[in-house]
Design an enzyme around this catalytic site. Sequence first.
Site, mmCIF file in Angstrom:
data_model
loop_
_atom_site.group_PDB
_atom_site.id
_atom_site.type_symbol
_atom_site.label_atom_id
_atom_site.label_comp_id
_atom_site.label_asym_id
_atom_site.label_seq_id
_atom_site.Cartn_x
_atom_site.Cartn_y
_atom_site.Cartn_z
ATOM 1 N N ASP A 129 9.429 5.952 -5.289
ATOM 2 C CA ASP A 129 8.707 4.889 -4.576
ATOM 3 C C ASP A 129 8.705 3.554 -5.330
ATOM 4 O OD1 ASP A 129 8.011 7.160 -3.052
ATOM 5 O OD2 ASP A 129 6.095 7.379 -4.094
ATOM 6 N N GLU A 184 7.250 6.069 6.802
ATOM 7 C CA GLU A 184 6.422 5.552 5.705
ATOM 8 C C GLU A 184 7.210 4.494 4.950
ATOM 9 O OE1 GLU A 184 5.746 9.182 3.600
ATOM 10 O OE2 GLU A 184 7.720 9.210 2.669
#
Length: 502
Positions: A38, A212
């Site tokens: 991420d 997401e």
Amino acid sequence: MALANNTDTTDDYPQQPAVVNYTTSEAGNPFVDGWYADPDTAIYQGRYWVFPTSSYVYEEQTYLDAFSSLDLIDWIKHPNILTTKDVTWAKKAVWAPAPAFRDGKYYIYFGANDIQEGEPEQGFIGGIGVAVADQPQGPYVDAIGKPLIGTYNNSAQPIDQDVFIDDDGQAYIYYGGHSHANVAKLKEDMISLDTFEDGTTFKEITPKDYVEGPQMLKRNGKYYLMWSEGGWTGPDYRVSYAVADSPLGPFLGVTGTRILQQDSAVAKGSGHNGVIHVPGTDIYYIVYHRRPLSENAGEHRVLCYDRMYFNEDGSIKPVKMLVKDSFTDGDMVGWKTYPEGSEAEGAHVVDNKLEVKSRSMSGTIVALDTNFTDQTYEATVILSNSSADVGTSAGLIFGATNIASGPYKTNGYYAGLSAAGRVLVTNLGDGTSVLVEGVDIKPDIEHHVRVSAIGANISVFVNDFTSPVLALDSSTHAAGTNGVAAFNMTARFGNVSIAEAS
């Protein structure tokens, strides 16, 4: 985020980092060691910064590290810039940090506790927090003592935030899990939410197939919303994007264009990206996490970057995950030495070269986690042993399987060089070799080697890439791992490059 708008303007530091013009991570992907995911990015104090999740099971995701670099090759690790000890309400995990800078302060926006729908109403606390520091490496401390966004709005789980500051100074926070995405405005203090003209705080912007990881980029007056699709633990994790004339879209229901996805020769599960824009240029890199081919654990993710190119119409070209390693960072991240356990004497980086040692004819192999079939495989090699024994050589391994069992049990091919002037290709499966002699190969001199393996044809080039010194047909050439090897000698390798051949 638009990095030009997230650039530290502190007078005490250089404002612009070096212009770095690469096709991929020149010193190898992953570009840092460890399980991370991420990533988001910033430019602070003349350095490129990457802020990732520490990718372990939730109960162990109790801290955030950061990495900075002047050249995207040599990275400094800044450990524990934020921990759950610094956030009194964060009990389970912190992840997906998003950096921002304003008025002399550095901010990190993070997800914590992984709350599910209905839990906030039951008294559970979690969501998106914000922490502040006086320097980019922290330490960051909780700025408001509670989540900035702690409830579900428009069915969006409050996670995976990205902060974007537009040219007019307005800051936006994009976020959302559970297949819903929102955008909200941040006040100038960067620790509280503002409202839109219609009085609302959250606007849904969910594109089609969104899961997401939203990321906003502005280029030439256009707003690029990027996001991740698929399951984060699966091979179908990927990145798509859409373009609008406004930071608010419209993106709702828009079908995105896919630009990054798994490559069965390189890695799987590639997604949740940030973007590095080299200031003053049209050079962009997509920074993302992916899962090595041989790894199946969901948390086993690594940080990578590749060049991101734009077409003349402003659309983004599909990103190609390239394989290179110059070893100029002094590390051999991503390489494994076989037989396992021989790393101490088997291989390490010396003077920007991968030095491989073997004290016997059984050999030492150092391999990547790749699975190429048709390929062009290049490297430099320096032989430090002038033995005329045909069994003493060093070179490139390709199409290899069962490599962890050691050289004698590996299937695949080996293209080797001997300082006695021999070049050979060995079928590791049955031990047969094709050999040529009289090639100008000397010890202690760097030689450029290229293997072209397309279909049944295998060609080996040494120094002169116009005519192969050895060519053969093999019906058993198949997909497998790439590596380098030395047999009863020491050799040094550099500038490894592997590309799918067409």
